[in-house]
Enzyme design. Structure first.
Site, PDB file in Angstrom:
ATOM      1  N   ALA A  74       1.578   0.299   8.095  1.00 19.51           N
ATOM      2  CA  ALA A  74       0.460   0.323   9.036  1.00 19.51           C
ATOM      3  C   ALA A  74      -0.690   1.190   8.538  1.00 19.51           C
ATOM      4  O   ALA A  74      -1.849   0.933   8.846  1.00 19.51           O
ATOM      5  CB  ALA A  74       0.933   0.808  10.403  1.00 19.51           C
ATOM      6  N   THR A  75      -0.385   2.215   7.761  1.00 22.20           N
ATOM      7  CA  THR A  75      -1.469   3.043   7.216  1.00 22.20           C
ATOM      8  C   THR A  75      -2.396   2.185   6.366  1.00 22.20           C
ATOM      9  O   THR A  75      -3.626   2.208   6.539  1.00 22.20           O
ATOM     10  CB  THR A  75      -0.894   4.185   6.352  1.00 22.20           C
ATOM     11  OG1 THR A  75      -0.059   5.003   7.172  1.00 22.20           O
ATOM     12  CG2 THR A  75      -2.000   5.033   5.747  1.00 22.20           C
ATOM     13  N   ASN A 154       1.923   6.897  19.456  1.00 23.27           N
ATOM     14  CA  ASN A 154       3.119   7.374  18.776  1.00 23.27           C
ATOM     15  C   ASN A 154       3.614   8.717  19.287  1.00 23.27           C
ATOM     16  O   ASN A 154       4.718   9.131  18.966  1.00 23.27           O
ATOM     17  CB  ASN A 154       2.863   7.465  17.267  1.00 23.27           C
ATOM     18  CG  ASN A 154       1.564   8.173  16.946  1.00 23.27           C
ATOM     19  OD1 ASN A 154       0.491   7.708  17.314  1.00 23.27           O
ATOM     20  ND2 ASN A 154       1.660   9.304  16.284  1.00 23.27           N
ATOM     21  N   GLN A 182       3.616   0.983  16.787  1.00 20.44           N
ATOM     22  CA  GLN A 182       4.691   1.377  17.719  1.00 20.44           C
ATOM     23  C   GLN A 182       5.026   0.257  18.700  1.00 20.44           C
ATOM     24  O   GLN A 182       5.969   0.382  19.489  1.00 20.44           O
ATOM     25  CB  GLN A 182       4.266   2.608  18.526  1.00 20.44           C
ATOM     26  CG  GLN A 182       4.055   3.860  17.701  1.00 20.44           C
ATOM     27  CD  GLN A 182       5.349   4.515  17.248  1.00 20.44           C
ATOM     28  OE1 GLN A 182       6.442   4.205  17.718  1.00 20.44           O
ATOM     29  NE2 GLN A 182       5.231   5.431  16.313  1.00 20.44           N
ATOM     30  N   ALA A 203       7.182  -2.211   9.686  1.00 21.29           N
ATOM     31  CA  ALA A 203       8.580  -2.580   9.945  1.00 21.29           C
ATOM     32  C   ALA A 203       9.453  -1.384  10.325  1.00 21.29           C
ATOM     33  O   ALA A 203      10.410  -1.536  11.077  1.00 21.29           O
ATOM     34  CB  ALA A 203       9.168  -3.261   8.703  1.00 21.29           C
ATOM     35  N   HIS A 204       9.104  -0.182   9.832  1.00 22.85           N
ATOM     36  CA  HIS A 204      10.100   0.900   9.898  1.00 22.85           C
ATOM     37  C   HIS A 204      10.179   1.601  11.245  1.00 22.85           C
ATOM     38  O   HIS A 204      11.025   2.476  11.437  1.00 22.85           O
ATOM     39  CB  HIS A 204       9.898   1.903   8.759  1.00 22.85           C
ATOM     40  CG  HIS A 204       8.765   2.854   8.909  1.00 22.85           C
ATOM     41  ND1 HIS A 204       8.935   4.132   9.376  1.00 22.85           N
ATOM     42  CD2 HIS A 204       7.447   2.728   8.654  1.00 22.85           C
ATOM     43  CE1 HIS A 204       7.759   4.754   9.376  1.00 22.85           C
ATOM     44  NE2 HIS A 204       6.840   3.916   8.945  1.00 22.85           N
ATOM     45  N   THR A 243       1.919  -7.871  -6.311  1.00 23.01           N
ATOM     46  CA  THR A 243       3.104  -8.713  -6.162  1.00 23.01           C
ATOM     47  C   THR A 243       3.816  -8.402  -4.850  1.00 23.01           C
ATOM     48  O   THR A 243       4.039  -7.233  -4.537  1.00 23.01           O
ATOM     49  CB  THR A 243       4.067  -8.478  -7.351  1.00 23.01           C
ATOM     50  OG1 THR A 243       3.380  -8.812  -8.550  1.00 23.01           O
ATOM     51  CG2 THR A 243       5.329  -9.312  -7.220  1.00 23.01           C
ATOM     52  N   CYS A 329       1.810  15.914  13.407  1.00 24.63           N
ATOM     53  CA  CYS A 329       2.986  15.293  12.794  1.00 24.63           C
ATOM     54  C   CYS A 329       2.974  15.433  11.283  1.00 24.63           C
ATOM     55  O   CYS A 329       3.994  15.373  10.643  1.00 24.63           O
ATOM     56  CB  CYS A 329       3.131  13.840  13.217  1.00 24.63           C
ATOM     57  SG  CYS A 329       1.799  12.792  12.655  1.00 24.63           S
TER      58      CYS A 329
HETATM   59  C1  LIG Z   1       3.860   5.228  12.031  1.00 25.56           C
HETATM   60  C2  LIG Z   1       2.495   4.866  12.444  1.00 25.56           C
HETATM   61  C3  LIG Z   1       1.517   4.533  11.508  1.00 25.56           C
HETATM   62  C4  LIG Z   1       1.773   4.574  10.024  1.00 25.56           C
HETATM   63  O1  LIG Z   1       2.577   3.501   9.640  1.00 25.56           O
HETATM   64  P1  LIG Z   1       3.213   3.451   8.172  1.00 25.56           P
HETATM   65  O2  LIG Z   1       3.813   2.078   8.125  1.00 25.56           O
HETATM   66  O3  LIG Z   1       4.222   4.535   8.130  1.00 25.56           O
HETATM   67  O4  LIG Z   1       2.117   3.616   7.205  1.00 25.56           O
HETATM   68  C5  LIG Z   1       0.275   4.176  11.970  1.00 25.56           C
HETATM   69  N1  LIG Z   1      -0.002   4.147  13.276  1.00 25.56           N
HETATM   70  C6  LIG Z   1       0.906   4.463  14.206  1.00 25.56           C
HETATM   71  C7  LIG Z   1       0.552   4.394  15.654  1.00 25.56           C
HETATM   72  C8  LIG Z   1       2.186   4.833  13.825  1.00 25.56           C
HETATM   73  O5  LIG Z   1       3.082   5.162  14.748  1.00 25.56           O
END
Ligand SMILES: *Cc1c(COP(=O)(O)O)cnc(C)c1O
Length: 391
Positions: A74-75, A154, A182, A203-204, A243, A329
């Site tokens: 997401a970053t 988050n 989230q 995904a994580h 890739t 965080c």
């Molecule tokens: C965890 C998080 C991110 C970052 O996501 P990554 O996949 O770890 O780069 C961005 N925005 C929110 C709201 C998050 O909770």
């Protein structure tokens, strides 16, 4: 091996579901091909797997598979969305609107653009963590090109009114981006109904692997233009070269599939667990419940505790539970959380906060242990503070 603390930090990350691991494994070894290899079976197999995840993600948010751009998380998706729009639309305008409680992966790209000459409006939040739509309306300018408001917070779990924001942006032909890191797999998301133009996913946070995410990029009504932030072989329709990481992408798809299939029952179960954790804690005096009571993620409980020191609180909790505190965080800094100070809390109260992130693998028995220990810790600290002041 010593007993490990109970994991209640599911907004930071989640364990990978074993069903997800099982789906990923063959793609490291047998099906290791490059999805961009169009001349042999190895490439076709990998491409078929990538296509399947694209379809799963698209269906999850009511998009089309061509609108999914894979990223490292997401970053990266937030960076691509915000900087990509800024670079593609700067001749139309140079004003962006976002919110004080956004993740740093939204605020920092906005700050970067500010240094380049863009104007950034950062909306405040109300006492319940929600933005005020009247404030948003006042912030729009003729030169506004982008609004970025997260789906689910988050830290305090608050769910912003995406459909209302989307409607307001759409009426003014302003691009609407939402960071749904989230939210995906946990609450219903629909880019058509909510009029979302760009959506960041990862995904994580939903029992998938780290290092994989996606950006939804609207292709029709309107077709969103993005300047790529990573140049190379022209993958992902030129928007993100590199890739594709097939095993991670397969895991992402599986994680979302499971998340959606179990969403309704899991939301109910987590809401109950959160309630069962909050109930005993709420009986203590001087405890603040942070964020809107209903418009929030089921697994999120965030409280601020009066009359205790934040560092001592975390230290007392640590042997029994893995939770986050009210400090930023990013572990490198010790500033108080910008989300909690945006709620109006003092620095001291912000530090003395606990974020419980309850997830798929937590049980009622664990919640009982956590509640009991948290209460004992808070009472212990308050009593010792009383003694030291009194003596
Ligand atoms: C965890 C998080 C991110 C970052 O996501 P990554 O996949 O770890 O780069 C961005 N925005 C929110 C709201 C998050 O909770």
């Amino acid at each position: 091996m010593s007993i490990r603390p109970i994991y209640l930090d599911c907004h930071a990350t989640t364990p990978v579901d074993e069903r997800v691991v099982a789906a990923m494994l063959p793609y490291f070894t047998e099906h290791f091909g490059n999805p961009a290899s169009i001349s042999h079976l190895y490439g076709w197999e990998a491409e078929a797997a990538v296509k399947q995840t694209r379809e799963i993600l698209a269906a999850a948010i009511n998009a089309t598979p061509q609108e999914i751009v894979f990223t490292s998380g997401a970053t990266e998706a937030n960076n691509l969305a915000i900087k990509g729009v800024a670079e593609a639309y700067f001749q139309k305008g140079q004003h962006i609107i976002t919110v004080a409680t956004e993740h740093s992966a939204v605020l920092d790209p906005c700050n970067y653009l500010k240094n380049l000459g863009f104007e950034i409006t950062i909306l405040p939040i109300q006492k319940d963590g929600l933005i005020d739509l009247i404030e948003l309306k006042k912030a729009f300018r003729p030169e506004t090109i982008l609004v970025s408001v997260m789906a689910a917070n988050n830290e305090i779990g608050v769910l912003q009114p995406l459909a209302e924001i989307g409607e307001m942006c759409h009426q003014r032909q302003i691009i609407f981006h939402t960071d749904a890191a989230q939210a995906i797999g946990k609450i219903p998301l629909d880019v058509q109904a909510m009029k979302i133009d760009l959506m960041s996913l990862t995904a994580h946070k939903v029992y998938g692997p780290k290092g994989i995410g996606a950006l939804y990029v609207r292709r029709r009504n309107p077709r969103v233009q993005l300047a790529p932030q990573q140049h190379g072989g022209g993958h992902e329709r030129g928007m993100r070269s590199g890739t594709l990481y097939t095993p991670q992408i397969v895991g992402f798809g599986k994680a979302i599939e499971i998340g959606l299939a179990e969403q309704a029952t899991e939301t109910q179960r987590l809401t109950q667990l959160r309630q069962n954790l909050w109930e005993p804690l709420s009986k203590l005096s001087g405890i603040h419940f942070n964020g809107h009571p209903q418009a929030r993620l089921a697994g999120n409980l965030n409280i601020s505790v009066e009359g205790v020191d934040g560092a001592a609180l975390l230290l007392g909790l640590q042997p029994v539970m893995a939770v986050s505190s009210g400090s930023a965080c990013s572990s490198a800094t010790t500033a108080p959380s910008h989300v909690l100070t945006a709620l109006g809390h003092s620095q001291k109260l912000a530090y003395a906060s606990i974020r419980f992130g309850i997830g798929r693998f937590n049980t009622q028995q664990e919640i009982d242990i956590v509640a009991k220990h948290a209460i004992a810790t808070i009472q212990g600290l308050r009593n010792s503070a009383f003694v030291s002041v009194g003596s």
